[in-house]
Design a protein around this motif. Sequence first.
Motif, PDB file in Angstrom:
ATOM      1  N   GLY A 126     -13.100 -10.122  35.169  1.00 23.99           N
ATOM      2  CA  GLY A 126     -12.875 -11.533  34.828  1.00 23.99           C
ATOM      3  C   GLY A 126     -13.397 -12.464  35.909  1.00 23.99           C
ATOM      4  O   GLY A 126     -14.005 -13.501  35.615  1.00 23.99           O
ATOM      5  N   ILE A 127     -13.169 -12.106  37.172  1.00 25.64           N
ATOM      6  CA  ILE A 127     -13.682 -12.913  38.294  1.00 25.64           C
ATOM      7  C   ILE A 127     -15.206 -12.930  38.288  1.00 25.64           C
ATOM      8  O   ILE A 127     -15.831 -13.982  38.484  1.00 25.64           O
ATOM      9  N   ALA A 143     -17.174 -12.557  35.717  1.00 25.53           N
ATOM     10  CA  ALA A 143     -17.593 -13.416  34.594  1.00 25.53           C
ATOM     11  C   ALA A 143     -17.454 -14.889  34.983  1.00 25.53           C
ATOM     12  O   ALA A 143     -18.354 -15.705  34.720  1.00 25.53           O
ATOM     13  N   PHE A 144     -16.351 -15.247  35.637  1.00 25.90           N
ATOM     14  CA  PHE A 144     -16.129 -16.628  36.047  1.00 25.90           C
ATOM     15  C   PHE A 144     -17.194 -17.084  37.042  1.00 25.90           C
ATOM     16  O   PHE A 144     -17.712 -18.204  36.952  1.00 25.90           O
ATOM     17  N   ILE A 170     -20.210 -17.958  35.183  1.00 26.18           N
ATOM     18  CA  ILE A 170     -20.062 -19.257  34.501  1.00 26.18           C
ATOM     19  C   ILE A 170     -20.344 -20.373  35.496  1.00 26.18           C
ATOM     20  O   ILE A 170     -21.008 -21.366  35.165  1.00 26.18           O
ATOM     21  N   LEU A 171     -19.863 -20.215  36.731  1.00 19.82           N
ATOM     22  CA  LEU A 171     -20.162 -21.214  37.772  1.00 19.82           C
ATOM     23  C   LEU A 171     -21.664 -21.296  38.035  1.00 19.82           C
ATOM     24  O   LEU A 171     -22.204 -22.398  38.200  1.00 19.82           O
TER      25      LEU A 171
END
Length: 142
Positions: free
Chosen positions: A27-28, A30-31, A34-35
């Motif tokens: 999840g991190i 993926a985040f 996104i950034l």
Amino acid sequence: MQDFQYQRKLNDGRVVIVEIVVKILIGIIAFIHILFLVVQMFLWNTEFVQKRIVGDFTPEQISAILAQNQGLYNGFIAASLIFGLFILQFPQVSPSWIMIFFLVFVAIAGIFGSITLKRPTAFLIQSVPAILALVLLGLRKG
């Protein structure tokens, strides 16, 4: 799905903790990507990004770096589509193999980004978490 069900049946505390950590780490990752998307698509021309990322590179150098990285990501898209066609033939393929496939891409992208930018930043931000997630995925199975 089969390997997740098997792991849960074991009811081993270590397996459950590793599975949770792997999911959080993915999840991190993926985040973070996104950034990257936001910076590259919407904030690229800001002074902060230009100073931090572009730095001392000439326009020709930064253009070459961006083109190389775009080529790498286009290769990842092609490989992902081919992989998708391949796994359609094998419905028993576990979801963790799909995560491994994409985590390897993230690790490669970080290594390549560090080489083209001549800085360790991409390796530290992309590759290290991806490699850690790959190791934890392996531990979860073992």
